[in-house]
Design a protein around this motif. Structure first.
Motif, PDB file in Angstrom:
ATOM      1  N   TYR A  29       0.816  -1.204   0.000  1.00 42.75           N
ATOM      2  CA  TYR A  29       0.000   0.000   0.000  1.00 42.75           C
ATOM      3  C   TYR A  29       0.856   1.264   0.000  1.00 42.75           C
ATOM      4  O   TYR A  29       1.947   1.276   0.569  1.00 42.75           O
ATOM      5  N   VAL A  30       0.327   2.312  -0.605  1.00 43.30           N
ATOM      6  CA  VAL A  30       0.880   3.659  -0.467  1.00 43.30           C
ATOM      7  C   VAL A  30      -0.149   4.423   0.356  1.00 43.30           C
ATOM      8  O   VAL A  30      -1.256   4.679  -0.095  1.00 43.30           O
ATOM      9  N   TYR A  31       0.222   4.744   1.587  1.00 45.17           N
ATOM     10  CA  TYR A  31      -0.649   5.443   2.532  1.00 45.17           C
ATOM     11  C   TYR A  31      -0.266   6.919   2.549  1.00 45.17           C
ATOM     12  O   TYR A  31       0.917   7.253   2.492  1.00 45.17           O
ATOM     13  N   CYS A  32      -1.255   7.805   2.625  1.00 44.14           N
ATOM     14  CA  CYS A  32      -0.925   9.233   2.673  1.00 44.14           C
ATOM     15  C   CYS A  32      -2.121  10.093   3.038  1.00 44.14           C
ATOM     16  O   CYS A  32      -3.258   9.629   3.099  1.00 44.14           O
ATOM     17  N   ASP A  33      -1.833  11.361   3.264  1.00 50.12           N
ATOM     18  CA  ASP A  33      -2.848  12.395   3.441  1.00 50.12           C
ATOM     19  C   ASP A  33      -3.387  12.682   2.041  1.00 50.12           C
ATOM     20  O   ASP A  33      -2.627  12.979   1.125  1.00 50.12           O
ATOM     21  N   SER A  83       3.066  11.707   3.329  1.00 51.80           N
ATOM     22  CA  SER A  83       3.267  12.262   1.988  1.00 51.80           C
ATOM     23  C   SER A  83       3.298  11.169   0.917  1.00 51.80           C
ATOM     24  O   SER A  83       3.474  11.461  -0.252  1.00 51.80           O
ATOM     25  N   GLY A  84       3.139   9.910   1.313  1.00 46.41           N
ATOM     26  CA  GLY A  84       3.069   8.810   0.357  1.00 46.41           C
ATOM     27  C   GLY A  84       4.395   8.455  -0.271  1.00 46.41           C
ATOM     28  O   GLY A  84       4.435   7.958  -1.392  1.00 46.41           O
ATOM     29  N   LYS A  85       5.481   8.657   0.432  1.00 44.27           N
ATOM     30  CA  LYS A  85       6.807   8.416  -0.146  1.00 44.27           C
ATOM     31  C   LYS A  85       7.272   6.975  -0.071  1.00 44.27           C
ATOM     32  O   LYS A  85       8.256   6.617  -0.696  1.00 44.27           O
ATOM     33  N   ILE A  86       6.563   6.133   0.693  1.00 40.40           N
ATOM     34  CA  ILE A  86       6.979   4.745   0.830  1.00 40.40           C
ATOM     35  C   ILE A  86       5.825   3.783   0.549  1.00 40.40           C
ATOM     36  O   ILE A  86       4.656   4.143   0.636  1.00 40.40           O
ATOM     37  N   VAL A  87       6.209   2.566   0.214  1.00 39.75           N
ATOM     38  CA  VAL A  87       5.254   1.470   0.048  1.00 39.75           C
ATOM     39  C   VAL A  87       5.403   0.587   1.280  1.00 39.75           C
ATOM     40  O   VAL A  87       6.519   0.204   1.642  1.00 39.75           O
ATOM     41  N   VAL A  88       4.276   0.320   1.946  1.00 39.97           N
ATOM     42  CA  VAL A  88       4.300  -0.553   3.114  1.00 39.97           C
ATOM     43  C   VAL A  88       3.566  -1.846   2.810  1.00 39.97           C
ATOM     44  O   VAL A  88       2.639  -1.887   2.004  1.00 39.97           O
ATOM     45  N   VAL A 115       8.469  -1.637   2.242  1.00 35.13           N
ATOM     46  CA  VAL A 115       8.920  -2.418   1.099  1.00 35.13           C
ATOM     47  C   VAL A 115       9.939  -1.650   0.261  1.00 35.13           C
ATOM     48  O   VAL A 115      11.002  -2.156  -0.074  1.00 35.13           O
ATOM     49  N   ARG A 116       9.581  -0.387  -0.077  1.00 36.89           N
ATOM     50  CA  ARG A 116      10.432   0.397  -0.970  1.00 36.89           C
ATOM     51  C   ARG A 116       9.914   1.830  -1.034  1.00 36.89           C
ATOM     52  O   ARG A 116       8.913   2.163  -0.419  1.00 36.89           O
ATOM     53  N   THR A 117      10.608   2.648  -1.806  1.00 39.15           N
ATOM     54  CA  THR A 117      10.157   4.008  -2.082  1.00 39.15           C
ATOM     55  C   THR A 117       9.024   3.946  -3.099  1.00 39.15           C
ATOM     56  O   THR A 117       9.077   3.167  -4.049  1.00 39.15           O
ATOM     57  N   ALA A 118       8.008   4.770  -2.912  1.00 40.49           N
ATOM     58  CA  ALA A 118       6.874   4.805  -3.839  1.00 40.49           C
ATOM     59  C   ALA A 118       7.247   5.555  -5.114  1.00 40.49           C
ATOM     60  O   ALA A 118       8.019   6.516  -5.080  1.00 40.49           O
ATOM     61  N   LYS A 119       6.691   5.105  -6.221  1.00 39.77           N
ATOM     62  CA  LYS A 119       6.881   5.777  -7.509  1.00 39.77           C
ATOM     63  C   LYS A 119       5.892   6.934  -7.613  1.00 39.77           C
ATOM     64  O   LYS A 119       4.844   6.920  -6.974  1.00 39.77           O
ATOM     65  N   ASP A 120       6.228   7.921  -8.434  1.00 36.94           N
ATOM     66  CA  ASP A 120       5.345   9.086  -8.602  1.00 36.94           C
ATOM     67  C   ASP A 120       3.920   8.674  -8.982  1.00 36.94           C
ATOM     68  O   ASP A 120       2.956   9.215  -8.458  1.00 36.94           O
ATOM     69  N   CYS A 126      -2.399  11.249  -3.369  1.00 33.90           N
ATOM     70  CA  CYS A 126      -1.871  11.994  -2.217  1.00 33.90           C
ATOM     71  C   CYS A 126      -1.926  13.492  -2.460  1.00 33.90           C
ATOM     72  O   CYS A 126      -1.697  13.959  -3.590  1.00 33.90           O
ATOM     73  N   SER A 127      -2.161  14.266  -1.406  1.00 35.59           N
ATOM     74  CA  SER A 127      -2.218  15.709  -1.550  1.00 35.59           C
ATOM     75  C   SER A 127      -0.842  16.316  -1.846  1.00 35.59           C
ATOM     76  O   SER A 127      -0.754  17.375  -2.414  1.00 35.59           O
ATOM     77  N   SER A 128       0.228  15.606  -1.472  1.00 33.79           N
ATOM     78  CA  SER A 128       1.577  16.141  -1.679  1.00 33.79           C
ATOM     79  C   SER A 128       2.100  15.884  -3.086  1.00 33.79           C
ATOM     80  O   SER A 128       3.182  16.310  -3.434  1.00 33.79           O
TER      81      SER A 128
END
Length: 129
Positions: A29-33, A83-88, A115-120, A126-128
Motif C-alpha cells: 500500500y501507499v498510505y498518505c494524506d 506524503s506517500g513516499k513509501i510502500v508498506v 517495502v520500498r520508495t513509492a513511484k510518482d 496523495c495531496s503532496s
C-alpha cells in the motif's frame, strides 16, 4: 482408508485451501494524506492505494506498531507516511471505534514492513503529489 491417512489428507487439503486466503490478506500500500479535510468524525483525510488491486481505500488510519524497529525509526522521524513516499506491506482490517458516543467500523492499515520508495504514479491520490 486408515484414520491416520484420512487425517493427513484432510490436513493437506485444508492447508492448500487456506494458503491463498492468507496470501491475499497482505498487500502493498501507499498510505498518505489525501488532502480532504474533516467536517465531522470519522475523518476521511487519509487514504491507501492497494498496489495489487488498484483500489483506493479512503478514510483509512494506519497502525505502525507492528513495524520492525528500523522501519519504525524511518516513519517516526519524517513525513514519509503522510506524503506517500513509501510502500508498506500490510493488511486492511475493520476496527470498531467510538467517536462522540457512536460506534463506527473503520478501515485500518496494519503495516508490517516498509517495502520500498513509492513511484510518482503510485502517489497520485496523495495531496503532496
Amino acid at each position: 482408508m486408515s484414520g491416520l491417512r484420512l487425517a493427513s489428507l484432510i490436513a493437506a487439503t485444508s492447508s492448500i485451501c487456506t494458503l491463498p486466503a492468507l496470501a491475499a490478506a497482505e498487500s502493498s500500500y501507499v498510505y498518505c494524506d489525501n488532502g480532504m479535510r474533516c467536517f465531522k468524525a470519522p475523518c476521511p483525510s487519509s487514504s491507501a492505494l492497494d498496489l495489487v488491486t488498484g483500489t483506493i481505500i479512503k478514510g483509512v488510519s494506519i497502525d505502525t506498531s507492528g513495524l520492525p524497529q528500523a522501519d519504525k525509526a524511518i516513519t517516526d522521524q519524517s513525513d514519509v507516511l503522510y506524503s506517500g513516499k513509501i510502500v508498506v506491506r500490510g493488511a486492511i482490517e475493520q476496527r470498531t471505534q467510538t467517536i462522540t458516543g457512536k460506534d463506527y467500523s473503520l478501515p485500518w492499515l496494519v503495516a508490517t514492513r516498509i517495502v520500498r520508495t513509492a513511484k510518482d504514479g503510485e502517489r497520485k491520490h496523495c495531496s503532496s503529489h
